[in-house]
Design an enzyme around this catalytic site. Structure first.
Site, PDB file in Angstrom:
ATOM      1  CE1 TYR A  51       6.108  78.036  56.993  1.00 49.58           C
ATOM      2  CE2 TYR A  51       5.729  80.351  57.490  1.00 49.58           C
ATOM      3  CZ  TYR A  51       6.726  79.471  57.395  1.00 49.58           C
ATOM      4  OH  TYR A  51       8.147  79.793  57.447  1.00 49.58           O
ATOM      5  CG  ASN A  86      11.417  66.865  55.329  1.00 49.45           C
ATOM      6  OD1 ASN A  86      12.240  67.802  55.440  1.00 49.45           O
ATOM      7  ND2 ASN A  86      11.178  65.633  55.005  1.00 49.45           N
ATOM      8  CG  ASP A  88       6.865  66.628  54.669  1.00 49.29           C
ATOM      9  OD1 ASP A  88       6.681  65.430  55.224  1.00 49.29           O
ATOM     10  OD2 ASP A  88       7.480  66.652  53.484  1.00 49.29           O
ATOM     11  CG  HIS A 103      13.685  72.288  61.308  1.00 44.89           C
ATOM     12  ND1 HIS A 103      14.220  72.330  60.231  1.00 44.89           N
ATOM     13  CD2 HIS A 103      14.315  72.457  62.382  1.00 44.89           C
ATOM     14  CE1 HIS A 103      15.487  72.587  60.405  1.00 44.89           C
ATOM     15  NE2 HIS A 103      15.606  72.626  61.749  1.00 44.89           N
ATOM     16  N   GLY A 168      18.522  63.026  52.363  1.00 47.82           N
ATOM     17  CA  GLY A 168      18.021  64.237  51.759  1.00 47.82           C
ATOM     18  C   GLY A 168      18.194  65.553  52.258  1.00 47.82           C
ATOM     19  CB  SER A 170      21.379  71.225  51.535  1.00 46.89           C
ATOM     20  OG  SER A 170      20.875  71.864  52.589  1.00 46.89           O
ATOM     21  CG  ASN A 194      21.338  64.689  49.617  1.00 41.89           C
ATOM     22  OD1 ASN A 194      20.246  64.829  49.963  1.00 41.89           O
ATOM     23  ND2 ASN A 194      22.123  65.762  49.256  1.00 41.89           N
ATOM     24  CB  ALA A 212      15.023  59.888  48.554  1.00 40.09           C
TER      25      ALA A 212
HETATM   26  N1  APR Z   1      16.314  62.561  46.589  1.00 39.52           N
HETATM   27  C1  APR Z   1      17.274  62.559  47.611  1.00 39.52           C
HETATM   28  N2  APR Z   1      17.924  64.002  47.658  1.00 39.52           N
HETATM   29  C2  APR Z   1      17.349  64.924  47.002  1.00 39.52           C
HETATM   30  C3  APR Z   1      16.330  64.856  46.101  1.00 39.52           C
HETATM   31  C4  APR Z   1      15.823  63.446  45.828  1.00 39.52           C
HETATM   32  N3  APR Z   1      14.960  63.185  44.908  1.00 39.52           N
HETATM   33  N4  APR Z   1      16.000  66.103  45.541  1.00 39.52           N
HETATM   34  C5  APR Z   1      16.838  67.015  45.961  1.00 39.52           C
HETATM   35  N5  APR Z   1      17.692  66.299  46.988  1.00 39.52           N
HETATM   36  C6  APR Z   1      18.567  66.782  47.901  1.00 39.52           C
HETATM   37  C7  APR Z   1      19.346  68.083  47.336  1.00 39.52           C
HETATM   38  O1  APR Z   1      20.504  67.820  46.552  1.00 39.52           O
HETATM   39  C8  APR Z   1      19.640  68.766  48.772  1.00 39.52           C
HETATM   40  O2  APR Z   1      20.956  68.497  49.371  1.00 39.52           O
HETATM   41  O3  APR Z   1      17.987  67.203  49.171  1.00 39.52           O
HETATM   42  C9  APR Z   1      18.717  68.285  49.834  1.00 39.52           C
HETATM   43  C10 APR Z   1      17.668  69.375  50.205  1.00 39.52           C
HETATM   44  O4  APR Z   1      18.192  70.672  50.822  1.00 39.52           O
HETATM   45  P1  APR Z   1      17.550  71.792  51.381  1.00 39.52           P
HETATM   46  O5  APR Z   1      16.884  72.236  50.292  1.00 39.52           O
HETATM   47  O6  APR Z   1      18.486  72.664  51.971  1.00 39.52           O
HETATM   48  O7  APR Z   1      16.472  71.215  52.496  1.00 39.52           O
HETATM   49  P2  APR Z   1      16.993  70.804  53.889  1.00 39.52           P
HETATM   50  O8  APR Z   1      18.346  70.325  54.062  1.00 39.52           O
HETATM   51  O9  APR Z   1      15.697  69.745  54.395  1.00 39.52           O
HETATM   52  O10 APR Z   1      16.934  72.175  54.524  1.00 39.52           O
HETATM   53  C11 APR Z   1      17.007  72.299  56.054  1.00 39.52           C
HETATM   54  O11 APR Z   1      16.303  74.563  55.965  1.00 39.52           O
HETATM   55  O12 APR Z   1      14.980  76.542  55.079  1.00 39.52           O
HETATM   56  C12 APR Z   1      15.189  75.454  56.323  1.00 39.52           C
HETATM   57  O13 APR Z   1      13.531  74.672  57.861  1.00 39.52           O
HETATM   58  C13 APR Z   1      13.979  74.319  56.599  1.00 39.52           C
HETATM   59  O14 APR Z   1      14.234  72.313  57.400  1.00 39.52           O
HETATM   60  C14 APR Z   1      14.746  73.027  56.449  1.00 39.52           C
HETATM   61  C15 APR Z   1      15.957  73.509  56.874  1.00 39.52           C
END
Ligand code: APR
Length: 226
Positions: A51, A86, A88, A103, A168, A170, A194, A212
């Site tokens: 971290y 996020n 950040d 989170h 953005g 998954s 997304n 995004a």
């Molecule tokens: N613009 C838009 N979407 C994007 C881009 C981009 N430039 N690049 C990647 N993505 C999409 C990917 O296609 C994916 O669907 O962003 C998503 C990211 O997914 P994850 O990596 O799973 O992130 P997230 O959904 O925020 O994860 C949820 O999981 O590990 C934990 O606590 C962590 O908050 C996080 C949570």
């Protein structure tokens, strides 16, 4: 009111890794080693270091056009409820005023003893003690198996929203990934922005796919000219 849920994809073009993409953090690190309370108990030094690196990265990244567009939407007077997964600080840096970090935040530390949290912008280690009670401090991020922050406020807002927008993310991590279903059950229209269809893309009425920095400003633009 518009409920907006953001995930790692919104910060990707600012230079912050996502989690589950092929170049994401969970391809290089194991969740069980850095993102559970058990991991912290077993090897706190490794977890602090993980971290610390992420916190340091915040010093060199800037909000992108997607973060800025959401801040502009808030400034326009449109009623929005912005929730991010996020850790950040890019929504804040973009100028968003009201934002819920479900989170947690990299720039915060949480005391294991008194549960107070504190703004924390530098490295964190076992030597650092809670300013309130002297207890052990941990990164104030929500780990796997832990309850996200502010769930009652989030569920209340979901009940009141007319439009639910996911940006953005998954759709892999619950309860965040389940919010769209609740919003739909309450009659809200649901939209996903997304890079590609998420795991729960079929829960959305509409999806707009692309980076995004392109799709978010475009979507915000359609609201601002109304
Ligand atoms: N613009 C838009 N979407 C994007 C881009 C981009 N430039 N690049 C990647 N993505 C999409 C990917 O296609 C994916 O669907 O962003 C998503 C990211 O997914 P994850 O990596 O799973 O992130 P997230 O959904 O925020 O994860 C949820 O999981 O590990 C934990 O606590 C962590 O908050 C996080 C949570």
């Amino acid at each position: 009111m518009i409920f907006i849920l953001t995930g790692a994809g919104i910060s990707k073009e600012s230079g912050i890794e996502t989690f589950r993409d092929s170049d994401g953090l969970w391809a290089s690190y194991s969740i069980e080693e850095v993102a559970t309370f058990g991991a912290f108990k077993r090897d706190p030094t490794k977890v602090y270091k993980f971290y610390d690196e992420r916190r340091k990265q915040l010093l060199s990244v800037l909000p992108n056009a997607a973060h800025l567009a959401l801040a502009e939407l808030e400034k326009s007077g449109q009623e929005i409820f912005l929730v991010t997964q996020n850790v950040d600080d890019l929504h804040e840096k973009a100028g968003s005023q009201n934002i819920i970090h479900m989170h947690g935040r990299l720039n915060a530390a949480l005391c294991l003893a008194c549960r107070h949290n504190f703004d924390w912008a530098v490295d964190l280690s076992e030597k650092d003690r809670c300013p309130n009670c002297g207890g052990t401090l941990r990164p104030d991020v929500v780990w796997f198996g832990e309850q996200p922050y502010h769930m009652p406020d989030i569920f209340r807002a979901i009940k009141n929203c007319k439009l639910f927008v996911s940006i953005g993310t998954s759709g892999a991590v619950y309860p965040a990934a389940g919010l769209v279903t609740r919003a739909k059950q309450n009659g809200a229209k649901t939209i996903e922005l997304n890079l590609e269809p998420s795991l729960n893309a079929n829960c959305f009425d509409q999806g707009f796919y692309g980076p995004a920095t392109e799709v978010v400003p475009h979507w915000v633009g359609t609201l601002l000219i109304k």
